[in-house]
Design a protein around this motif. Structure first.
Motif, mmCIF file in Angstrom:
data_model
loop_
_atom_site.group_PDB
_atom_site.id
_atom_site.type_symbol
_atom_site.label_atom_id
_atom_site.label_comp_id
_atom_site.label_asym_id
_atom_site.label_seq_id
_atom_site.Cartn_x
_atom_site.Cartn_y
_atom_site.Cartn_z
ATOM 1 N N ARG A 15 0.829 -1.202 0.000
ATOM 2 C CA ARG A 15 0.000 0.000 0.000
ATOM 3 C C ARG A 15 0.871 1.263 0.000
ATOM 4 O O ARG A 15 0.616 2.204 -0.750
ATOM 5 C CB ARG A 15 -0.944 -0.011 1.205
ATOM 6 N N ALA A 16 1.918 1.270 0.819
ATOM 7 C CA ALA A 16 2.818 2.422 0.879
ATOM 8 C C ALA A 16 3.548 2.614 -0.449
ATOM 9 O O ALA A 16 3.661 3.742 -0.950
ATOM 10 C CB ALA A 16 3.824 2.245 2.019
ATOM 11 N N GLN A 17 4.023 1.511 -1.026
ATOM 12 C CA GLN A 17 4.720 1.605 -2.310
ATOM 13 C C GLN A 17 3.767 2.088 -3.406
ATOM 14 O O GLN A 17 4.156 2.888 -4.258
ATOM 15 C CB GLN A 17 5.318 0.247 -2.678
ATOM 16 N N TYR A 18 2.541 1.630 -3.365
ATOM 17 C CA TYR A 18 1.543 2.056 -4.344
ATOM 18 C C TYR A 18 1.270 3.554 -4.219
ATOM 19 O O TYR A 18 1.212 4.278 -5.217
ATOM 20 C CB TYR A 18 0.251 1.257 -4.167
ATOM 21 N N LEU A 19 1.118 4.013 -2.983
ATOM 22 C CA LEU A 19 0.854 5.433 -2.752
ATOM 23 C C LEU A 19 2.016 6.295 -3.239
ATOM 24 O O LEU A 19 1.804 7.344 -3.856
ATOM 25 C CB LEU A 19 0.557 5.694 -1.280
#
Length: 105
Positions: A15-19
């Protein structure tokens, strides 16, 4: 597509990498934590390798707190739109996730 979205939302690191990707920020090989953090991870990894039973359970509990603290910082950084801090803690979370794999043995 729905399964991919679910997987990204379910996993803190994904999720963090996607954001970051949505913000046009990419992680590279140069994005590494400081030496002190790397030493902490290395020492923890060695401790995990030799731990058994209750000691291993205690290490798991302590590690879950580290992950929780890191994800909390990510949430705050996102709310404040502090993308440098968000990126830094995404890198830290990636190392904590590697430690998690050692604890899952």
């Amino acid at each position: 597509m729905l399964n991919t979205a679910h997987s990204i939302l379910k996993d803190d690191l994904a999720r963090a990498q996607y954001l970051l990707g949505c913000k046009g920020i990419s992680l590279t090989e140069q994005d590494k934590p400081n030496q002190q953090f790397l030493m902490q991870v290395m020492e923890l990894s060695e401790e995990i390798e030799s731990a058994e039973g209750e000691q291993l359970n205690q290490l798991r509990e302590e590690h879950m707190k580290r992950i929780s603290e890191t994800t909390h910082v990510l949430e705050l950084a996102s709310e404040q739109e502090d993308w440098d801090k968000f990126k830094e803690h995404t890198v830290l979370l990636s190392y904590w996730k590697r430690v998690s794999k050692l604890l899952d043995r």
